[in-house]
Design an enzyme around this catalytic site. Structure first.
Site, short mmCIF file in Angstrom:
data_model
loop_
_atom_site.label_atom_id
_atom_site.label_comp_id
_atom_site.label_asym_id
_atom_site.label_seq_id
_atom_site.Cartn_x
_atom_site.Cartn_y
_atom_site.Cartn_z
CB ILE A 102 -18.35 -4.66 40.00
CG1 ILE A 102 -18.09 -5.37 41.33
CG2 ILE A 102 -19.82 -4.70 39.62
CD1 ILE A 102 -18.81 -4.72 42.49
CB CYS A 103 -19.28 -6.08 34.48
SG CYS A 103 -20.00 -5.46 32.96
CB VAL A 104 -19.75 -0.28 34.39
CG1 VAL A 104 -19.42 -0.42 32.91
CG2 VAL A 104 -20.65 0.93 34.62
#
Lengths: 102, 130, 129
Positions: free
Chosen positions: B77-79
């Site tokens: 998941i992209c931060v």
């Protein structure tokens, strides 16, 4: 190189398929999935356009998405290949690159 | 072949997450490898364990977790996208002073470099979005 | 055996980011830009295509005070500093929106669909936002 282009928006609602066809090279493969599957049916307002484009591109349509929407495979434009998810995977591996017109 | 996937829409609102899952299953069935699924834009919402669909509906989050466990798929998941949308793991919760985390099993939060890296390392990167 | 400096090179792939959506109405333009900036750190061959409403991302004079959102358009001007210099704009999409190259806030190459098709065809990775 041969590219696979996937389109998931209805061509009766959005311009994704038009954009795809305008930027895909001759000989490209175009797979219609999700809401784009209506574009594969004969007798729609866009059917003639698709038939014309079949001189330049090979069209495929995802069968499970047709079925989900109650669209009859028998009424798909002649020459458009109905594939399953396994066929989708094969199209990706048989071509050199993929662009999703989301 | 080694695949990377980019999922840019949340579950349920769009079909894209379902299509991505079906694609993964079909590819694995054929003996291909899914190296990584990168969740970006609203796609980060695929990774919250608080998802509770009605009992007769599919649980997309659990489906990802199970698939990842079974086939050793890296779910990232992209931060930056996650911070905007409130998807946090324990570390992120601590760093940002939140009272809990909500990341689902098998997912991890990391940077966009993971997407570019998938592009470099995979034979194909496929986008599923809305 | 490879020399140490050769090992450092790593593989270089051709990445193309296709931008088709207007800014602000959805987050795609902004988050696409974030991917582009990160990709610069990986020393890949990066190109950006602006087509359909995506050409509006580069429109001069964006002023977002009235909608309470951050104007991120200056970032496109910073791309050059990251060695991202391949910005291609679809002429047909500009024309359709009554715009010309003079309306854009960065230097770009305006080209037709056929040229863009050729460019897309030679990519290793195409991501569309």
């Amino acid at each position: 190189m041969t590219m696979l282009h996937t389109v998931n928006k209805s061509p009766l609602d959005r311009n994704n398929l038009d954009s795809c066809m305008s930027m895909a090279k001759k000989g490209s493969k175009i797979l219609l999935i999700e809401d784009a599957v209506i574009g594969a049916m004969d007798n729609t307002a866009v059917a003639e356009k698709i038939k014309g484009a079949m001189n330049d591109f090979s069209f495929y349509v995802l069968g499970p998405d047709l079925q989900a929407r109650g669209l009859d495979e028998g009424k798909v434009i002649g020459g458009i290949n109905v594939v399953g998810y396994d066929g989708y995977v094969d199209l990706v591996t048989e071509t050199d690159n993929v662009q999703s017109w989301v | 072949m080694k695949f990377g996937l980019l999922v840019t829409t949340g579950p349920y609102q769009h079909q894209a997450s379902d299509t991505a899952l079906q694609y993964c299953r079909a590819a694995l069935e054929k003996g291909h490898e899914i190296m990584r699924v990168f969740f970006y834009n609203d796609g980060v919402n695929n990774g919250t364990r608080y998802t509770t669909p009605p009992q007769d509906d599919r649980n997309i989050v659990n489906a990802w977790s199970e698939l990842a466990k079974e086939h050793n798929i890296d779910l990232v998941i992209c931060v930056a996208a996650a911070q905007r949308r409130g998807i946090v793991d324990e570390g992120e919760a601590q760093r940002n002073g939140k009272d809990g985390d909500n990341i689902a099993e098998g997912f991890r939060i990391s940077g966009l470099g993971q997407l570019v890296e998938a592009g470099i390392e995979c034979d194909r990167v496929l986008t599923f979005g809305g | 055996m490879a020399e140490p400096w050769e090992e450092d090179e790593g593989p270089v792939k051709k990445f193309m980011f296709v931008n088709r959506k207007a800014p602000y109405g959805t987050i795609y333009a902004l988050e696409s830009l974030e991917v582009v900036l990160i990709s610069a750190a990986f020393d890949q061959d990066v190109s950006l295509v602006f087509t359909d409403d995506g050409v509006l991302q580069l429109k001069k004079g964006q002023t977002t005070d009235g909608i309470g959102m951050k104007n991120f358009s200056p970032t496109y001007r910073a791309l050059e500093g990251y060695d991202i210099e391949k910005l291609y704009v679809d002429k047909e999409s500009l024309d359709a929106r009554g715009l010309t190259e003079d309306d854009l806030l960065v230097d770009v190459q305006v080209m037709g669909k056929a040229e863009l098709a050729d460019l897309m065809d030679e990519q290793d990775v195409v991501m569309s936002f």
